[in-house]
Design an enzyme around this catalytic site. Sequence first.
Site, PDB file in Angstrom:
ATOM      1  N   SER A 129       0.848  -1.195   0.000  1.00 38.56           N
ATOM      2  CA  SER A 129       0.000   0.000   0.000  1.00 38.56           C
ATOM      3  C   SER A 129       0.876   1.235   0.000  1.00 38.56           C
ATOM      4  O   SER A 129       2.003   1.201   0.510  1.00 38.56           O
ATOM      5  CB  SER A 129      -0.898   0.028   1.248  1.00 38.56           C
ATOM      6  N   TYR A 142      -2.775   0.282  10.607  1.00 37.77           N
ATOM      7  CA  TYR A 142      -2.695  -0.206   9.221  1.00 37.77           C
ATOM      8  C   TYR A 142      -1.382   0.245   8.577  1.00 37.77           C
ATOM      9  O   TYR A 142      -0.676  -0.560   7.945  1.00 37.77           O
ATOM     10  CB  TYR A 142      -3.888   0.312   8.421  1.00 37.77           C
TER      11      TYR A 142
END
Length: 239
Positions: A129, A142
């Site tokens: 990501s 996250y």
Amino acid sequence: MELKGAVVLVTGANRGIGAEFVRLLKQRGAGRIYAAARDVTSIEADGVEPIRLDVTDRDQIEAAARRAGDVQILINNAGISTGTALVTGDEAGIRREMETNFYGPLLLTRAFAPILRANGGGAVLNVVSALSWFSTPVGGAYAASKAAQWMLTDSTRLELAAQGTHVVGVHMGLVDTDMSKSLQAPKIHPAELAGAGLDAIESGAQEVLADDWAKFVKSGLQLDPKERYERIFAALGGN
């Protein structure tokens, strides 16, 4: 590495990005596709071999490795986002994200590395990501897990080079999946991301910046933190 005829295992294969990996692998002529998910009844694709796999369960990982001893490509796609902050958030949520987003790919890579070596080297693809390179006040867990996964990708690339295993990291901003459905911002289609990842396996590329946001964030890594975050939050509209 050529995808036609290859044997591939995809985690989180029942929906979103994982389902698109499966669909595109079929289009590109993969010889066998192991579609892994916690609930195999949720796998709707035809012509695949479902495998029950919770990536946080060591026993299930070991069982998957015993069953899928012909795998040549491992796609670590499964992941979660709990929206947990690091300082004030629930510790269990933080640990859950690390277990899924970091330890899951790590343990799968460890389990399948000898299999990939025996089958000619093969490839590992990690869906990472752009949040491996920045964070938000409410998304620390996250971002931390994805930063760890980025370094996992770099480290395993070095460690597996001697056995000829190609390791790819795929970075992106928002993808139009259930995970991001509550966010109002530009999103790419899961097929666009999966296709870019598969292209990298075939071309030998080591890192994929799948959208403009990933390219933008990475381009600022040389800046000092204050300037870098001012730049990011300005692009986000000051949020």
